[in-house]
Design a protein around this motif. Structure first.
Motif, PDB file in Angstrom:
ATOM      1  N   TYR A  35      -5.942 -10.324   2.750  1.00  0.00           N
ATOM      2  CA  TYR A  35      -5.280  -9.226   3.450  1.00  0.00           C
ATOM      3  C   TYR A  35      -3.841  -9.173   2.964  1.00  0.00           C
ATOM      4  N   PRO A  37      -0.630  -6.607   3.430  1.00  0.00           N
ATOM      5  CA  PRO A  37      -0.204  -5.382   4.113  1.00  0.00           C
ATOM      6  C   PRO A  37       0.759  -4.493   3.354  1.00  0.00           C
ATOM      7  N   ASP A  38       1.599  -5.052   2.472  1.00  0.00           N
ATOM      8  CA  ASP A  38       2.677  -4.215   1.929  1.00  0.00           C
ATOM      9  C   ASP A  38       2.935  -4.364   0.439  1.00  0.00           C
ATOM     10  N   GLY A  93      -2.764  -2.774   3.232  1.00  0.00           N
ATOM     11  CA  GLY A  93      -2.157  -1.759   4.064  1.00  0.00           C
ATOM     12  C   GLY A  93      -1.785  -0.575   3.182  1.00  0.00           C
ATOM     13  N   GLN A  95       0.823   0.935   3.111  1.00  0.00           N
ATOM     14  CA  GLN A  95       2.191   0.727   2.652  1.00  0.00           C
ATOM     15  C   GLN A  95       2.232   0.079   1.278  1.00  0.00           C
ATOM     16  N   ILE A 128      -6.043   0.216   4.880  1.00  0.00           N
ATOM     17  CA  ILE A 128      -5.791   0.627   6.260  1.00  0.00           C
ATOM     18  C   ILE A 128      -4.753   1.742   6.260  1.00  0.00           C
ATOM     19  N   ALA A 130      -1.792   4.206   7.292  1.00  0.00           N
ATOM     20  CA  ALA A 130      -0.575   3.834   8.011  1.00  0.00           C
ATOM     21  C   ALA A 130      -0.676   4.097   9.510  1.00  0.00           C
ATOM     22  N   PRO A 138       0.008  -6.610  14.517  1.00  0.00           N
ATOM     23  CA  PRO A 138       0.523  -6.682  13.151  1.00  0.00           C
ATOM     24  C   PRO A 138       0.671  -8.134  12.687  1.00  0.00           C
ATOM     25  N   LEU A 176      -9.345  -6.339  10.691  1.00  0.00           N
ATOM     26  CA  LEU A 176      -8.556  -5.546   9.741  1.00  0.00           C
ATOM     27  C   LEU A 176      -9.480  -4.753   8.815  1.00  0.00           C
TER      28      LEU A 176
END
Length: 203
Positions: A35, A37-38, A93, A95, A128, A130, A138, A176
């Protein structure tokens, strides 16, 4: 058990040695989960994207500058996507598609690379959105290698092997992944981001 090693120690011999360690994890783990996220998962990074990332690591932590060697090893570890013996479930993510790593040229090339590889038999990629509802608070990024979790913090790298803690990470990944878009819907998000970077590049 949870163990934490400061990055200055883990990277004391440069970035190449740590990439060698990751290659070993990958080779020993037929089915991995990640995972992120950014930013883009390391095993899908282009050479240009990885060069910027590892350069930032060296600059921030003040560790030996062997970025070209570290990048070469990071590219080598990507062979597991094509060897027919490994499988990876990855959740990004949205992002990650917009975090500016190296500017629009690098980002456009990077997203185009993901679009080329998204249908590999070895890869299940979810993104995922936004604004998507997620049944999970989170959380930081993490990698699951068999019965071990690897977490990269700002100051240190953490390895988690306590079964009950690993179980929490497995459940977090499930939640997630449930919130992520896959297949054609994920490709739509990628094309949207690519158009954004193309617009910036051509402005």
């Amino acid at each position: 058990m949870t163990s934490s090693v400061p990055w200055q120690v883990r990277l004391s011999a440069g970035t190449e040695a740590v990439q060698e360690e990751v290659i070993r994890w990958y080779q020993e783990t037929p089915h991995g989960q990640a995972y992120v996220p950014d930013m883009v998962w390391g095993t899908l990074q282009t050479e240009a994207y990885a060069t910027v990332i590892l350069g930032q690591v060296v600059d921030f932590l003040g560790v030996p500058d062997d970025v070209p060697a570290g990048v070469a090893r990071r590219m080598q570890r990507q062979r597991v996507l094509y060897d027919g013996e490994h499988r990876y479930d990855v959740v990004l993510g949205e992002q990650a598609l917009y975090t500016n790593i190296g500017g629009p040229e690098v980002m456009a090339e990077q997203i185009d690379r993901i679009l080329r590889d998204i249908d590999l038999p070895s890869l299940t990629l979810g993104i995922i959105p936004a604004a998507a509802p997620v049944n999970m608070f989170p959380a930081h990024g993490f990698n699951l290698y068999g019965d071990e979790v690897h977490v990269e913090l700002i100051s240190s790298a953490v390895d988690v092997t306590e079964p009950s803690e690993v179980g929490h990470y497995r459940e977090a990944f499930r939640r997630l992944s449930d919130a992520a878009l896959h297949g054609g819907e994920a490709k739509e998000l990628l094309h949207k981001a690519l158009s954004c970077w193309d617009d910036i590049r051509l402005a």
